[in-house]
Every structure is written in C-alpha cells, then in structure tokens.
Design a protein around this motif. Structure first.
Motif, PDB file in Angstrom:
ATOM      1  N   ALA A  47     -31.179  -9.299  11.056  1.00 36.83           N
ATOM      2  CA  ALA A  47     -31.889  -9.739   9.844  1.00 36.83           C
ATOM      3  C   ALA A  47     -32.996  -8.738   9.502  1.00 36.83           C
ATOM      4  CB  ALA A  47     -32.458 -11.131  10.044  1.00 36.83           C
ATOM      5  N   VAL A  50     -31.423  -5.462   8.071  1.00 37.40           N
ATOM      6  CA  VAL A  50     -31.002  -5.635   6.666  1.00 37.40           C
ATOM      7  C   VAL A  50     -32.239  -5.658   5.771  1.00 37.40           C
ATOM      8  CG1 VAL A  50     -29.945  -7.247   5.048  1.00 37.40           C
ATOM      9  CG2 VAL A  50     -28.836  -6.788   7.231  1.00 37.40           C
ATOM     10  N   ARG A  53     -33.746  -2.141   5.483  1.00 38.13           N
ATOM     11  CA  ARG A  53     -32.909  -1.295   4.623  1.00 38.13           C
ATOM     12  C   ARG A  53     -33.105  -1.662   3.156  1.00 38.13           C
ATOM     13  NH1 ARG A  53     -27.308  -1.515   7.987  1.00 38.13           N
ATOM     14  NH2 ARG A  53     -27.769   0.127   9.480  1.00 38.13           N
ATOM     15  N   SER A  54     -33.155  -2.975   2.907  1.00 36.89           N
ATOM     16  CA  SER A  54     -33.324  -3.456   1.544  1.00 36.89           C
ATOM     17  C   SER A  54     -34.679  -3.001   0.988  1.00 36.89           C
ATOM     18  CB  SER A  54     -33.212  -4.978   1.554  1.00 36.89           C
ATOM     19  OG  SER A  54     -33.550  -5.494   0.327  1.00 36.89           O
ATOM     20  N   ALA A  57     -34.683   0.704   0.285  1.00 38.27           N
ATOM     21  CA  ALA A  57     -33.895   1.007  -0.929  1.00 38.27           C
ATOM     22  C   ALA A  57     -34.697   0.660  -2.176  1.00 38.27           C
ATOM     23  CB  ALA A  57     -32.587   0.231  -0.904  1.00 38.27           C
ATOM     24  N   ARG A  58     -35.401  -0.495  -2.130  1.00 38.62           N
ATOM     25  CA  ARG A  58     -36.186  -0.912  -3.299  1.00 38.62           C
ATOM     26  C   ARG A  58     -37.327   0.075  -3.552  1.00 38.62           C
ATOM     27  NH1 ARG A  58     -36.030  -6.224  -1.496  1.00 38.62           N
ATOM     28  NH2 ARG A  58     -38.257  -6.372  -1.128  1.00 38.62           N
ATOM     29  N   ARG A  61     -36.092   3.143  -5.016  1.00 41.61           N
ATOM     30  CA  ARG A  61     -35.746   2.889  -6.420  1.00 41.61           C
ATOM     31  C   ARG A  61     -37.009   2.987  -7.286  1.00 41.61           C
ATOM     32  NH1 ARG A  61     -33.312  -2.281  -5.693  1.00 41.61           N
ATOM     33  NH2 ARG A  61     -31.750  -1.148  -4.526  1.00 41.61           N
TER      34      ARG A  61
ATOM     35  N   GLN B 108     -23.900  -4.373   1.362  1.00 43.14           N
ATOM     36  CA  GLN B 108     -25.335  -4.139   1.156  1.00 43.14           C
ATOM     37  C   GLN B 108     -25.567  -2.780   0.491  1.00 43.14           C
ATOM     38  OE1 GLN B 108     -27.971  -3.718   4.531  1.00 43.14           O
ATOM     39  NE2 GLN B 108     -29.748  -4.222   3.296  1.00 43.14           N
ATOM     40  N   GLN B 112     -27.253  -2.116  -3.118  1.00 43.32           N
ATOM     41  CA  GLN B 112     -28.384  -1.199  -3.327  1.00 43.32           C
ATOM     42  C   GLN B 112     -28.047  -0.178  -4.404  1.00 43.32           C
ATOM     43  OE1 GLN B 112     -29.140   0.383   0.564  1.00 43.32           O
ATOM     44  NE2 GLN B 112     -30.219  -1.445   1.249  1.00 43.32           N
ATOM     45  N   GLU B 400     -29.643  -9.157  -1.326  1.00 44.39           N
ATOM     46  CA  GLU B 400     -29.464  -8.447  -0.053  1.00 44.39           C
ATOM     47  C   GLU B 400     -29.883  -9.327   1.116  1.00 44.39           C
ATOM     48  OE1 GLU B 400     -30.517  -4.174   0.258  1.00 44.39           O
ATOM     49  OE2 GLU B 400     -31.049  -4.426  -1.842  1.00 44.39           O
TER      50      GLU B 400
END
Lengths: 331, 479
Positions: A47, A50, A53-54, A57-58, A61, B108, B112, B400
C-alpha cells in the motif's frame, strides 16, 4: 529416533532445494536491483509503495505543468515589458507634443504614435507555441475568425472603419479573444492562473487603452473639425488640453501595465519556488520508495555468500552421509 | 535326535524367512509408500521329555509392517492442507503476473500516464499533439484493463480445466481403493491379515487422494477402508462414488460457479460434495470467489474489484466529459461525448472498457472546454486531471489508491497462502520424518539383520550337521 536413508536423502534434498531457491532469489535481487520480486514478498509495504508511486507521479505531473506555465509566463512577461516600454515612449511623445517647440510637429508625432500603437498590438499578439498569450480562452487562430473590416486571425487587430466626428481617422483596435482566465492544477488542492487577461493590461474589454491611444492619435493628426492637420499647424488650446489629459490617462494605463507585470513576476516567483519544493519532495519520496523497493546490494551479496557456503557444505555433508553404509564393510 | 533335526529345520526356515523379509526391505528402500517389514518369531510349543518340558525351536508367526495409523492420518491431513495452500499460492502468483506487479506495465502506470496526458492537455488544450497523446493514453489504459481482465478470465478457465482433470484422477483413485478393498478381502492370510503390498498400495492411494480433498478414513478389522469427505461416503468396501464437476449459471449476474457432485456407479445422484481442503477446495474457492467477477461483495474478488475500478473510473471521467466541448463543437448544449465506452454496448467493466472510437479517429473531439469555441478553455480537462487526487473517487480513495488497495489485499492473501504453505510443509516434513523413523528402511539395520539371519542360518545348519553326524554314529553302532 531411527534415521533412514530416505529420510536422510529427503532432508538433504529439501535443504539443497531451499538453498538453491534462496540463491536464485538473491541473484535476481542483485541483478534487477529490486527487493520485491512478487507482491507477497512484502504485503505490508505494498500500500505504501503504491501510495509513494502515485504521489511521485502526481508531483512530477505538477512540476511538468509548472514548467509549461513558466515558459508561457516568460513569453507574457517579455511582451508586457515591450508594451510597457512602448507606453513610456508614447508618454514621452505626448509630453513632447505639449512643448511649444514641438507644437508644429504634431503631424510627424502622429505618424510616430501610429507606429507605436502598431508595436503595442504586435506585442499584444505575442504567441507561446500556437497560442496567443493575451487572448483568454479563445487563443488560437482557428477561432479568431475575422469579420470585415478585420482581415487577420489574430486577437488584436488595428482596423480602419468609417471616419466619424469623434474618430476622424476611423482607426479602431478590435479584440477577438476573451477575458476568461486559464488556470492549471499545481497541487492536489491548489491551482494557479497561467494566463494574463487582456482587461488586466489594456483596461475594460481589452481595448480601453487602445481607444485612448487612438484618441491621442486623432488629436495629433486631425483638427477639431476632423480635417487632417497641415504641416506646421499650431494646435488650439482645447487640443493642447485634450493631449494633456490623454497623456495622463496613458500614464495611468502604463502604471496598470507595470502593476500587471509585477503581479506576473510575483506569480512566476511563486511557481518557481513551488517547482523547487516539488523537486525536493520528489527526491525525498523517491528515497522513501527506494528504501521499500530497492535491493540493499551489500546485504544481498552477503546473504548470497552465506547461502553459497551453506550450499557447498550441505553438498559435502550430504555426499558423505549418503556415501557409506554397513554394506561397504561386509566381506 | 529327530527332535533336534526338527528344531534345526525350524531354525533354518525362520532364518530363511528373516533373510527374505530383509531382502524385500532392502529392495524397497526407495519405494514410495513402502513400510518396512519384520518377521515375528515365537518359541515352538514345549513338549514333555523325560519328566521335563523341552522347547521345540522357533516358529514364524507372521510378517508385520511398521505403520502407525495416527501418523498416517496426520500425513493425510497435512497433505490436504499443503495442497490447498500450494494451489492458492500458485493462483495468487498467476494473478500477480496477470497484473504485472511488481513491474512497470501495470494498471497503475497506465492510470498515471492517463493523468499525465490529461494534465498536459489541460496545460494546452488546443495543441493537437497533446490531444493525440491523451487519446493514446486513454486507449492504453483501456487496453491495460482489457489485458488484465482477459488474463484473469483465462486463469479462471484454466482453473476449471484443472478441476476437471483433478476430478478424473480422484475418480481413478476412488475406484482403485474400492478395488484394493476387494483384493484385500479375497487374499486375507491365515491369521486374517491383509497382504502387506496391498496395504502399501492402499496407503499410497489414500495419500494421493488426500492431496485433492480432505478425507476421513475408517479402517475395518480386515484392513479394508471406508473413505468419506465432507460427510459423504466416497468408498465403502468394494463400491465407490463417481464425482463430477458442474458449472452453475447464475441467471441474474450471468456468472458461472463450479461445484462437485457425486453419483453412484449406476448414475443415481448422491449430492454436492464440499472438499473441505486439498487442491480441489482451493481451485473451486478461487474459481467461485477470487476470480469470479460476480462474487459476493463480502468476499475478496480481484476480478470484481478490477471491474468496479474500471467502471467507476469510466463513469466519473465520462460524467465530467459530458459537460465538455471539443475543438469544433458549437451550440449551447454540450455534445455529451464520452471518453470511454463499452465494447459491444454492454455494461462497462475491465473487460469491455474501450476508448470512444470517435475520439480515436478525431482527437479534436476530446471534450476539454466548458464553453464552445474556446480552444484554450481547459475547465473540463482540468477536472478530469484532478480526478487523480480525488480521495472520494471510490471508498474514500483516489483511483490509484483504490488500485493500491486491490494489490495490497492480493499481496496480503498471497503472503498468507505462502506463510501457511511454509507452515504446512514444515509440519508435514516433521510428520514424514516421524513416519520414516517408524516405517522407513534403514540399510545399516537391514545389513545387521542380514548378518544376524546369516549367522543364525549357519548355526542352524551346524545343528542339522551335528545331529546328522550323531544319527550316523548311532546308525553305525552295530557295525
């Protein structure tokens, strides 16, 4: 406890198999650099992995969005500086026109002023890539459809309409864009405006300043009755007063442009600082992620070494144990 | 003298039998399911001779096997447990492989990249390259969902095939056990004991059967066995039931589930069998729950969760997109163009989600603006990009985050199966060691027995020789 050949051999086999599997696992970890070879290797970390990583990535971005926004704002800043500088030149021109020595040169000054107005329009039509930076959300040529007397697909255009008493030159600046701001997301709960709208620069409707400039042009180039000014003709007191008033309005407009430029600069600084913060956060989050997902090469190498030694000795001991029985000593 | 010859003969026979059994043990040292044997000796009946009782040598009473039924029962129990978790672990590993986790080609990553493209497009919605990238990423995301869904459906299908193969083998084993029961009853020795080789075969068949389902074994006095599972008698004396795998179609959800039914050899239905543990229990459980897209919400189903994520994601994106305008759209009412549609027109799921074909052929149609004729208006695409951080997307999680919760549950269950498999393996290994300790053949021990019986044979032969010499002396006394 009785120990039989089968129990001995199955124990040795399972131990050798276990050690081989462990060596293969360590080898894969070292070769790939990945600590987790399957999800079940660390169920409690999944968890978090993930989530990291999320998050990364955000942030990447947002950083990329800021990159593009900053590039657009740099273009806008350059154009605003050019507009500001031209407005200063116009102010100087207006002040010059009020000087006694120059009162017979208004026609010449009018020609200069028109050239300056065109320069401001050129700057107002600044583009970043294929978009016009001061055209709001109607910012591409495809939607900037000209209607006569307009001829170009640019947001700001100097056109000539039918002359009137109040506008003897018939000059008019048309604005085909809109004053809708464009914003982009720069964080999970934050957004920044990336566009500078035309009304913030040129006043109401995005054309008020141009109306003032054209009024000054008309005053310099035409007599009160609308006839073109002759060379060396001295202006009337009313016209002098009008020019004085217009120069003051232009000075106010110039101050507005400078304020908008400063506001843009502040926004650019804020974005630059936010981007630096994001880069630091990305580095930090990557480090956390790395701790969870990457192999500790030193530890894996040591473990592999230990497993190799255990494997070697298991083979030696197994070979010895299985090699001899009482039958070898029977005559 | 004749008595001595008889005693010598008995000793020779006992030693020979001992050597036979020892040879058999040595020959079967590596035979799976073999339990070592030994001869049981007892002294011959004493007879009165000259006022005293004289022993009449040695007799072989029977050949006994070293086997502990309690240990055998434990072996079967833990074999079933180990097989159950082994199969579960395999299925979880295959699901992980289908998801591509842990790796780079995952849902995932596709999510992204979709949000990256949405964000890029929101930064400059009029740029055609950004629109093309967004369309490509949306198609990639849909294809990732399709790929995983298809891999899980394939896994479910192969699970059903495996169940059918297992049932075939179980039927063979049940028939074999009934046959062994029949043979045992037909070949009982004089003491009413079954032939050791048949008992070995019986145990081997029972052990193999326990890898498929949790069985309970009742042994009769003659050595035959009755085998039951889930309260259903599968083998009784020489008759056995025949198992079948049936697929049930749920008309409301359209999903199928598996069940095992039993019938007598004449085709009469007996009922539904619940295997309890073993490989079959794992296969049926994962087919009916983990891999079943229509599994009850109280149980974890990776197929259902992925469908839920895909449909919720498509719904949310489409709802936002419905209020948006593409580059060439006009009029006061938005065209209501979705980003994702369902292939074949059915409900949206991981298996059916696809990019709206209209957008694929013309990226300019991607709804980005909240008003017509405003190519720079990014309100709609910004809202789509903002979904990435919307923690109320599904069950108070972001898209996600929800995917993360699926993988976390999968990892947790996979690790649980792995841990329990290790524990079952260790226990089974220990029980097998105990069984080997009792039933296994020790070559050193057998070599010692070999010498023992050889020496005993030599001594008995010497007794016969000496007695023969003495008889000869007596016979020649009169010469």
């Amino acid at each position: 406890m009785r120990v039989t050949l089968q129990s001995l051999s199955s124990t040795i086999q399972s131990q050798l198999s276990e050690l081989t599997a462990r060596q293969a696992q360590q080898q894969t970890r070292i070769a790939t650099g990945q600590r987790l070879l399957q999800l079940s290797d660390a169920p409690t970390d999944i968890a978090d992995i993930v989530s990291y990583r999320s998050m990364i990535a955000r942030m990447q971005r947002y950083s990329s969005t800021l990159d593009q926004a900053l590039a657009e704002q740099n273009t806008a800043e350059g154009a605003l500086e050019s507009i500001s500088s031209t407005l200063s030149a116009i102010q100087t021109l207006g002040v010059d026109a009020l000087q006694i020595a120059n009162q017979d040169k208004w026609r010449t000054l009018a020609v200069q002023l028109r050239s300056n107005i065109e320069a401001i329009i050129e700057a107002a039509n600044a583009t970043h890539g294929d978009i016009y930076v001061f055209a709001g959300t109607k910012n591409t040529a495809s939607v900037l459809v000209p209607s006569p007397p307009e001829t170009t697909q640019r947001p700001f255009e100097l056109v000539t309409t039918t002359p009137t008493a109040s506008n003897p030159s018939g000059l008019e600046v048309r604005f085909k864009g809109n004053i809708e701001p464009r914003t982009v997301q720069t964080g999970d709960a934050s957004a920044e405006q990336v566009s500078t709208t035309a009304d913030k620069i040129f006043g109401a409707g995005g054309t008020a300043l141009f109306d003032t400039l054209i009024a000054l042009y008309n005053t310099l180039a035409y007599n009160s009755d609308g006839t073109p000014r002759a060379d060396g003709q001295i202006p009337s007191p009313d016209q002098l007063e009008n020019v004085s008033s217009l120069v003051k309005q232009i000075a106010d407009a110039s101050a507005t442009v400078n304020a908008t430029t400063a506001e843009l600069g502040i926004r650019t600084n804020r974005m630059t600082s936010l981007q630096s913060q994001l880069q630091e956060d990305i580095t930090r989050q990557r480090e956390f992620l790395s701790r969870l997902t990457d192999t500790d090469v030193a530890q894996a190498t040591m473990q592999l070494q230990r497993d190799q030694i255990a494997y070697e000795y298991s083979l030696k001991v197994g070979a010895r144990l299985l090699n001899l029985s009482l039958f070898d000593f029977l005559q | 003298m004749i008595r001595s010859l008889e005693i010598g003969k008995r000793a020779l026979l006992a030693s020979q039998r001992g050597l036979d059994v020892t040879s058999n043990n040595i020959a079967n040292v590596n035979t799976p399911g073999y339990a070592r044997q030994a001869i049981s000796l007892r002294p011959g009946e004493s007879i009165p001779v000259g006022g005293t009782m004289l022993g009449m040598g040695v007799l072989v009473t029977n050949i006994r096997q070293f086997r502990d039924q309690l240990i055998e029962r434990d072996v079967r129990t833990y074999t079933a447990t180990q097989s159950y978790y082994q199969q579960s672990q395999t299925i979880f590993q295959r699901i992980e492989a289908a998801l591509g986790e842990p790796g780079d080609q995952t849902i995932q990553t596709a999510l992204q990249q979709f949000f990256d493209a949405a964000s890029e497009l929101a930064s400059n919605p009029s740029r055609m390259a950004n629109r093309q990238l967004f369309v490509a990423r949306a198609a990639d995301l849909a294809s990732q969902f399709n790929r995983v869904s298809s891999a899980i459906a394939d896994l479910r299908s192969s699970t059903a095939d495996r169940t059918s193969q297992d049932i075939e083998r179980v039927n063979q084993l049940l028939a074999k056990l009934a046959g062994i029961n029949q043979q045992i009853n037909a070949t009982l020795d004089s003491s009413g004991q079954p032939a050791p080789s048949l008992v070995d075969q019986q145990h081997q068949a029972l052990e193999e059967l326990s890898a498929y389902l949790d069985i309970s074994v009742t042994r009769t006095a003659t050595g035959t066995v009755n085998v039951s599972s889930g309260g259903m008698m599968l083998v009784s004396l020489d008759s056995s039931l025949k198992l079948r795998v049936e697929k049930n179609l749920d008309s409301s959800s359209g999903a199928t589930t598996l069940r095992i039914t039993a019938q007598k050899q004449d085709g009469t239905s007996v009922g539904t069998l619940s295997p309890g543990s073993g490989e079959l229990a794992a296969l049926i459980e994962h087919y009916n729950v983990t891999l079943n897209p229509a599994a009850p919400s109280s149980q974890f189903s990776v197929a259902r969760e992925l469908d839920r994520l895909a449909s919720a994601f498509a719904d949310r994106v489409n709802t936002i997109a419905a209020g948006g305008y593409g580059l060439s759209d006009s009029g006061p009412t938005p065209p209501g163009r979705p980003i994702f549609t369902a292939a074949g027109g059915g409900p949206l799921s991981a298996g059916t989600i696809q990019l709206n074909p209209a957008l694929a052929s013309d990226p300019g149609l991607v709804p980005t603006a909240s008003a017509p004729g405003e190519p720079g208006n990014n309100a709609v695409m910004s809202a789509i990009a903002a979904l990435a951080s919307d923690s109320s997307f599904l069950d108070t999680l972001t898209p996600e985050g929800y995917y993360g919760s699926i993988t976390a549950q999968l990892a947790d269950r996979g690790a649980g199966a792995s841990d329990r498999l290790s524990a079952a393996k260790a226990t089974l290994n220990q029980i097998n060691q105990e069984r080997q300790s009792l039933s296994g053949v020790n070559l050193d021990e057998e070599a010692t027995n070999l010498i023992t019986y050889q020496r005993a044979f030599e001594a008995a032969a010497r007794v016969v020789t000496v007695t023969s010499d003495m008889l000869s002396t007596i016979v020649n006394l009169g010469r």
